[in-house]
Design a protein around this motif. Structure first.
Motif, mmCIF file in Angstrom:
data_model
loop_
_atom_site.group_PDB
_atom_site.id
_atom_site.type_symbol
_atom_site.label_atom_id
_atom_site.label_comp_id
_atom_site.label_asym_id
_atom_site.label_seq_id
_atom_site.Cartn_x
_atom_site.Cartn_y
_atom_site.Cartn_z
ATOM 1 N N ASN B 225 0.858 -1.190 0.000
ATOM 2 C CA ASN B 225 0.000 0.000 0.000
ATOM 3 C C ASN B 225 0.892 1.237 0.000
ATOM 4 O O ASN B 225 1.212 1.785 1.058
ATOM 5 N N PRO B 226 1.306 1.682 -1.171
ATOM 6 C CA PRO B 226 2.245 2.809 -1.199
ATOM 7 C C PRO B 226 1.503 4.141 -1.060
ATOM 8 O O PRO B 226 0.330 4.229 -1.442
ATOM 9 N N PRO B 227 2.176 5.140 -0.522
ATOM 10 C CA PRO B 227 1.576 6.483 -0.562
ATOM 11 C C PRO B 227 1.506 6.950 -2.019
ATOM 12 O O PRO B 227 2.196 6.395 -2.886
ATOM 13 N N GLN B 228 0.681 7.952 -2.251
ATOM 14 C CA GLN B 228 0.381 8.397 -3.612
ATOM 15 C C GLN B 228 1.641 8.630 -4.455
ATOM 16 O O GLN B 228 1.703 8.238 -5.621
ATOM 17 N N GLU B 229 2.669 9.216 -3.816
ATOM 18 C CA GLU B 229 3.859 9.586 -4.609
ATOM 19 C C GLU B 229 4.652 8.359 -5.074
ATOM 20 O O GLU B 229 5.434 8.441 -6.011
ATOM 21 N N ASN B 230 4.435 7.185 -4.425
ATOM 22 C CA ASN B 230 5.196 5.995 -4.825
ATOM 23 C C ASN B 230 4.439 5.058 -5.759
ATOM 24 O O ASN B 230 4.940 3.997 -6.124
ATOM 25 N N VAL B 231 3.222 5.416 -6.132
ATOM 26 C CA VAL B 231 2.391 4.518 -6.932
ATOM 27 C C VAL B 231 3.069 4.165 -8.265
ATOM 28 O O VAL B 231 3.131 3.006 -8.671
ATOM 29 N N ALA B 232 3.606 5.179 -8.905
ATOM 30 C CA ALA B 232 4.238 4.942 -10.211
ATOM 31 C C ALA B 232 5.424 4.000 -10.063
ATOM 32 O O ALA B 232 5.614 3.074 -10.864
ATOM 33 N N ALA B 233 6.210 4.190 -8.983
ATOM 34 C CA ALA B 233 7.375 3.335 -8.748
ATOM 35 C C ALA B 233 6.942 1.901 -8.494
ATOM 36 O O ALA B 233 7.566 0.940 -8.963
ATOM 37 N N ALA B 234 5.853 1.760 -7.735
ATOM 38 C CA ALA B 234 5.340 0.421 -7.431
ATOM 39 C C ALA B 234 4.890 -0.265 -8.712
ATOM 40 O O ALA B 234 5.163 -1.442 -8.946
ATOM 41 N N ARG B 248 -7.032 5.072 -2.586
ATOM 42 C CA ARG B 248 -5.768 4.413 -2.236
ATOM 43 C C ARG B 248 -5.537 3.245 -3.186
ATOM 44 O O ARG B 248 -6.441 2.453 -3.431
ATOM 45 N N THR B 249 -4.351 3.148 -3.709
ATOM 46 C CA THR B 249 -4.038 2.073 -4.633
ATOM 47 C C THR B 249 -3.201 1.019 -3.916
ATOM 48 O O THR B 249 -2.280 1.363 -3.179
ATOM 49 N N SER B 250 -3.550 -0.229 -4.101
ATOM 50 C CA SER B 250 -2.711 -1.291 -3.528
ATOM 51 C C SER B 250 -2.298 -2.245 -4.635
ATOM 52 O O SER B 250 -3.016 -2.419 -5.627
ATOM 53 N N ARG B 258 10.788 -8.631 0.267
ATOM 54 C CA ARG B 258 10.003 -7.770 1.135
ATOM 55 C C ARG B 258 10.699 -6.405 1.327
ATOM 56 O O ARG B 258 10.038 -5.354 1.294
ATOM 57 N N ALA B 259 12.010 -6.446 1.471
ATOM 58 C CA ALA B 259 12.767 -5.214 1.728
ATOM 59 C C ALA B 259 12.609 -4.221 0.568
ATOM 60 O O ALA B 259 12.418 -3.025 0.769
ATOM 61 N N GLU B 260 12.634 -4.763 -0.627
ATOM 62 C CA GLU B 260 12.509 -3.903 -1.817
ATOM 63 C C GLU B 260 11.170 -3.171 -1.830
ATOM 64 O O GLU B 260 11.084 -1.988 -2.138
ATOM 65 N N LEU B 261 10.117 -3.918 -1.453
ATOM 66 C CA LEU B 261 8.787 -3.321 -1.455
ATOM 67 C C LEU B 261 8.621 -2.372 -0.287
ATOM 68 O O LEU B 261 7.975 -1.320 -0.398
ATOM 69 N N ALA B 262 9.230 -2.721 0.837
ATOM 70 C CA ALA B 262 9.045 -1.930 2.045
ATOM 71 C C ALA B 262 9.545 -0.499 1.853
ATOM 72 O O ALA B 262 9.072 0.429 2.528
ATOM 73 N N GLU B 263 10.484 -0.302 0.925
ATOM 74 C CA GLU B 263 10.978 1.059 0.671
ATOM 75 C C GLU B 263 9.885 1.940 0.086
ATOM 76 O O GLU B 263 9.925 3.159 0.217
ATOM 77 N N LEU B 264 8.916 1.304 -0.578
ATOM 78 C CA LEU B 264 7.884 2.098 -1.262
ATOM 79 C C LEU B 264 6.645 2.324 -0.407
ATOM 80 O O LEU B 264 5.796 3.124 -0.763
ATOM 81 N N GLY B 265 6.516 1.581 0.685
ATOM 82 C CA GLY B 265 5.331 1.796 1.520
ATOM 83 C C GLY B 265 5.091 0.592 2.411
ATOM 84 O O GLY B 265 5.937 -0.289 2.565
ATOM 85 N N VAL B 267 3.943 -2.858 3.698
ATOM 86 C CA VAL B 267 3.786 -4.181 3.080
ATOM 87 C C VAL B 267 2.969 -5.066 4.022
ATOM 88 O O VAL B 267 3.272 -5.146 5.214
ATOM 89 N N ASN B 268 1.937 -5.678 3.472
ATOM 90 C CA ASN B 268 1.088 -6.549 4.295
ATOM 91 C C ASN B 268 1.060 -7.960 3.741
ATOM 92 O O ASN B 268 1.347 -8.190 2.568
ATOM 93 N N ARG B 269 0.667 -8.850 4.628
ATOM 94 C CA ARG B 269 0.420 -10.223 4.223
ATOM 95 C C ARG B 269 -0.844 -10.226 3.361
ATOM 96 O O ARG B 269 -1.796 -9.498 3.642
ATOM 97 N N ILE B 270 -0.858 -11.051 2.348
ATOM 98 C CA ILE B 270 -2.063 -11.104 1.505
ATOM 99 C C ILE B 270 -3.103 -11.982 2.169
ATOM 100 O O ILE B 270 -2.757 -12.969 2.826
ATOM 101 N N ASN B 271 -4.352 -11.583 2.093
ATOM 102 C CA ASN B 271 -5.343 -12.528 2.612
ATOM 103 C C ASN B 271 -5.880 -13.398 1.485
ATOM 104 O O ASN B 271 -5.761 -13.081 0.307
ATOM 105 N N LEU B 272 -6.421 -14.531 1.885
ATOM 106 C CA LEU B 272 -6.758 -15.555 0.892
ATOM 107 C C LEU B 272 -7.789 -15.090 -0.110
ATOM 108 O O LEU B 272 -7.732 -15.453 -1.283
ATOM 109 N N SER B 273 -8.731 -14.262 0.356
ATOM 110 C CA SER B 273 -9.762 -13.863 -0.599
ATOM 111 C C SER B 273 -9.168 -12.980 -1.688
ATOM 112 O O SER B 273 -9.543 -13.087 -2.847
ATOM 113 N N ASP B 274 -8.203 -12.112 -1.312
ATOM 114 C CA ASP B 274 -7.544 -11.296 -2.335
ATOM 115 C C ASP B 274 -6.723 -12.164 -3.291
ATOM 116 O O ASP B 274 -6.724 -11.957 -4.499
#
Lengths: 311, 283
Positions: B225-234, B248-250, B258-265, B267-274
């Motif tokens: 779940n990145p903040p708005q300014e990191n969406v393009a990078a994500a 909010r974009t996820s 995980r570390a690479e993603l954590a720099e952008l915002g 990071v959560n565990r995915i739930n099964l329904s998603d």
């Protein structure tokens, strides 16, 4: 003792399956013959007791006591000789009612479980389809008729007791006239053997009903009857014969046992009770064994289809 | 680890419709496996094959048995509750207990009575006079009192309210499950079983699209779940899918560090329904 027989005591699959059939078909097995027997008794008590002059001979009415009192020695002898036949005929309503129970229990046996989805519960248990179908056919062709014979016996004893009361005040003793000439053990044996032979003769028809019950998407009765009716019609139109109708009719009415040498149409006119030996002898006809072969084949197909169709 | 279910090239067709297409699957002892898929994906067909309720093509071995041919033997070791109420309506509760005692060699009557003691189920009533919840309680008590190796539950809580559903799964874990046993579950209420599963099998149009341990899923799949300014990078990191909700974009990522993603915002565990929705939409 009876209580331990009709109760589940630990692991005993086949006994449990038979009990299961009883739980499901209490009405057909027990209630129906009970009600018919009770109703027949009540009718007799009412007609004898309350109405009094219930027997009509040549436009005059008599009570049973009067009829007995006015019998000649010859007539009394006749009555004694034929008392067994009278007792056999008296249970016809029970037997007819039970016949319907047998037919309709078979038609529902493998249809209802699919309709209410309980087949998935039965199939979640370690029971084979062969065991299941065996328990169902045994229930229909052995348990139902045997319970009916029990009720018939009670009814026959009841008739003898009622008859005995009416000999009071006449010159005839109840013992001589009714009881001693009735060979009760022989009578019951005769009925049991008759029922067993009836079931064996009718087995192909019941196997067919069971097959219809496993096939039917709805209304097993129609699935069972329509193809047979069409085939019979076809046979009549193109071959001018009626083997199929005779086959079903004779087997469902026990005609082979009642009259082993004559044709189907004469049976009902020619009705006369058979001796136990006569009844067993009907098994010497090849048709008896052909029927059992057909029944076995139909039951095999039924097992196969139940194995395959779980929904 | 021992394989208790092995399927190879398992296929099943209904006319021209192929419900299962060359499925390969192994399931090991001591797992709680969720089989997840849309309606008509082939879940029930797969379970029915395992239970010996239907014919199939291909190889299938369940506890050393050929399920279709040896169903009655297999049922001594496996029990199931299917997606529809299957207890016969005409039966009394006490008769149901007697019945299972009589036909099942490893049924423990005392245990079943113990499960029912805590409920208000009347023993002399017929099943048709019980509430839906009570029927499930009776069925579960019967099944859990069987010393089975595998328990198969096909939509076991369908039509039950939330209180019964919670109780149901609680009891399953508390009273039935141990490392010698295996449970297979299908359900639409994925969220409710998410935290009890140890393995998931995603099935789509007769194919198994993913089989994974829950732990691996946590490591492989992540939601960013990145903040708005990191969406393009994500977006540049090629996510599997992207979702915008209330501004909010996820993003869902597969196999990223995980570390690479954590720099952008965050990071959560995915739930099964998603994950389910992602897998069913994608590819």
């Amino acid at each position: 003792m009876l209580a331990s027989i009709v109760k589940v005591n630990g692991y005993n699959p086949f006994k449990t399956l038979m009990l299961r059939e009883y739980w499901e078909n209490r009405r057909a097995i027990f209630t129906t013959p009970l009600v018919i027997t009770a109703a027949s008794m009540v009718l007799i008590i009412i007609s004898m007791g309350v109405l009094g002059r219930a027997i009509h001979i040549d436009g005059e009415s008599f009570t049973l006591s009067e009829v007995i009192a006015n019998m000649s020695a010859h007539e009394a002898q006749e009555l004694s000789d034929h008392i067994n036949h009278l007792l056999l005929a008296s249970v016809a309503p029970i037997m007819i009612g039970v016949w319907f129970c047998m037919v309709f229990t078979t038609l529902g046996s493998l249809y209802d479980e699919r309709k209410d989805n309980s087949i998935l519960f039965w199939k979640s248990m370690p029971i084979s389809d062969v065991q299941t179908i065996l328990s169902k056919i045994l229930t229909v062709t052995v348990v139902i008729p045997m319970v009916a014979i029990g009720f018939s016996f009670i009814f026959q004893i009841f008739l003898l007791i009622v008859g005995s009361f009416h000999t009071i005040g006449t010159e005839y003793s109840a013992w001589d006239l009714l009881w001693s000439s009735t060979n009760l053990p022989a009578l019951v044996l005769n009925e049991i053997v008759y029922m067993i032979m009836f079931s064996l003769w009718a087995l192909p028809v019941f196997a067919w009903l069971m097959l219809s019950s496993v096939i039917a998407k709805r209304t097993p009765l129609l699935v069972a009857t329509i193809p047979v009716a069409l085939l019979a019609l076809f046979e009549g139109l193109f071959f001018h014969s009626e083997y199929l109708v005779r086959f079903v009719g004779m087997r469902l009415t026990g005609a082979h046992i009642l009259e082993s040498n004559k044709g189907f149409s004469q049976n009902f006119i020619d009705f006369s009770p058979r001796t136990t030996l006569d009844i067993i002898q009907s098994a010497t006809q090849p048709a008896f064994w052909v029927g059992l072969g057909i029944a076995a084949a139909l039951l095999c197909v039924t097992v196969m289809l139940r194995k395959r169709n779980s929904m | 680890m021992t394989n208790i279910i092995t399927a190879q090239n398992l296929s099943k067709s209904f006319g021209s419709f192929q419900a299962l297409k060359n499925v390969d699957l192994t399931i090991q002892k001591g797992q709680i496996v969720g089989i997840i898929g849309a309606n008509g994906a082939g879940k029930t067909t797969l379970l029915n094959s395992i239970l010996g309720l239907t014919t199939y093509d291909g190889e299938l071995d369940v506890l050393g048995f050929d399920p279709y041919v040896q169903r009655d033997e297999l049922m001594k070791k496996i029990c199931f509750i299917s997606d529809v109420a299957t207890l016969p309506k005409w039966m009394r509760v006490c008769e149901a207990l007697d019945f299972v005692e009589g036909v099942h060699p490893s049924f423990d009557r005392e245990k079943a009575l113990g499960f029912l003691a805590g409920t208000s189920v009347p023993f002399d009533k017929k099943i048709r006079h019980l509430s839906k919840g009570m029927i499930v309680q009776v069925h579960l008590a019967l099944i859990m009192a069987i010393d089975a190796k595998i328990l198969v539950l096909d939509e076991p809580t369908l039509g039950l309210d939330i209180i019964y559903r919670k109780k149901f799964y609680h009891q399953l874990l508390e009273d039935f499950f141990d490392e010698d046993r295996t449970i297979l579950i299908t359900t639409h209420q994925v969220d409710e079983i998410e935290n009890i599963l140890s393995q998931v099998v995603f099935i789509r149009e007769g194919n198994i699209v993913l089989t994974a341990d829950m732990d691996d899923i946590g490591e492989q799949w992540m939601v960013l779940n990145p903040p708005q300014e990191n969406v393009a990078a994500a977006r540049a990191l090629s996510p599997v899918s992207e979702q915008t909700l209330l501004g909010r974009t996820s993003f869902i990522f597969n196999g990223k560090a995980r570390a690479e993603l954590a720099e952008l915002g965050e990071v959560n565990r995915i739930n099964l329904s998603d994950l389910f929705v992602t897998l069913m939409d994608g590819e």
